[in-house]
Design a protein around this motif. Structure first.
Motif, PDB file in Angstrom:
ATOM      1  N   GLN A  52     -36.742  30.017  -3.050  1.00 55.87           N
ATOM      2  CA  GLN A  52     -36.890  31.167  -2.161  1.00 55.87           C
ATOM      3  C   GLN A  52     -37.211  32.445  -2.920  1.00 55.87           C
ATOM      4  N   TRP A  53     -37.059  32.423  -4.236  1.00 53.81           N
ATOM      5  CA  TRP A  53     -37.354  33.619  -5.026  1.00 53.81           C
ATOM      6  C   TRP A  53     -38.785  33.636  -5.556  1.00 53.81           C
ATOM      7  N   LEU A  54     -39.559  32.584  -5.308  1.00 44.05           N
ATOM      8  CA  LEU A  54     -40.951  32.561  -5.741  1.00 44.05           C
ATOM      9  C   LEU A  54     -41.746  33.621  -4.990  1.00 44.05           C
ATOM     10  N   PRO A  55     -42.760  34.182  -5.626  1.00 43.27           N
ATOM     11  CA  PRO A  55     -43.564  35.188  -4.920  1.00 43.27           C
ATOM     12  C   PRO A  55     -44.307  34.564  -3.729  1.00 43.27           C
ATOM     13  N   GLY A  56     -44.530  35.380  -2.712  1.00 40.29           N
ATOM     14  CA  GLY A  56     -45.226  34.907  -1.517  1.00 40.29           C
ATOM     15  C   GLY A  56     -44.280  34.193  -0.575  1.00 40.29           C
ATOM     16  N   GLU A  57     -44.861  33.465   0.350  1.00 40.33           N
ATOM     17  CA  GLU A  57     -44.062  32.704   1.324  1.00 40.33           C
ATOM     18  C   GLU A  57     -43.358  31.561   0.603  1.00 40.33           C
ATOM     19  N   PRO A  58     -42.021  31.517   0.650  1.00 45.98           N
ATOM     20  CA  PRO A  58     -41.323  30.458  -0.096  1.00 45.98           C
ATOM     21  C   PRO A  58     -41.604  29.078   0.495  1.00 45.98           C
ATOM     22  N   SER A  73     -36.581  27.252   1.720  1.00 44.80           N
ATOM     23  CA  SER A  73     -35.497  28.227   1.672  1.00 44.80           C
ATOM     24  C   SER A  73     -34.158  27.513   1.576  1.00 44.80           C
TER      25      SER A  73
END
Length: 66
Positions: free
Chosen positions: A2-8, A11
């Motif tokens: 969930q911390w990746l950039p963009g839409e995870p 989650s």
């Protein structure tokens, strides 16, 4: 994830929901008890994928909007 950039892609809620089975058991009513007759995708897909289907549906919607 969930911390990746963009839409995870996944989650924490997604992971939590994967902890619970999502298949029916004999303890609950199935589709037939609800009046729904199950069918395989191969049975119903040709009706939705035929080219004339979309055009006829869209033409009917266009006629109602005019």
């Amino acid at each position: 994830m969930q911390w990746l950039p963009g839409e995870p892609p996944m989650s924490a809620d997604n992971l939590d929901s994967m902890k619970v089975d999502n298949v029916t058991t004999s303890l609950l009513p199935d589709l037939r008890a609800l009046g729904i007759q199950p069918a395989s995708p191969a049975t119903v897909a040709p009706e939705y994928l035929r080219p004339a289907y979309d055009f006829a549906r869209l033409d009917a919607l266009r006629m109602r909007r005019r």
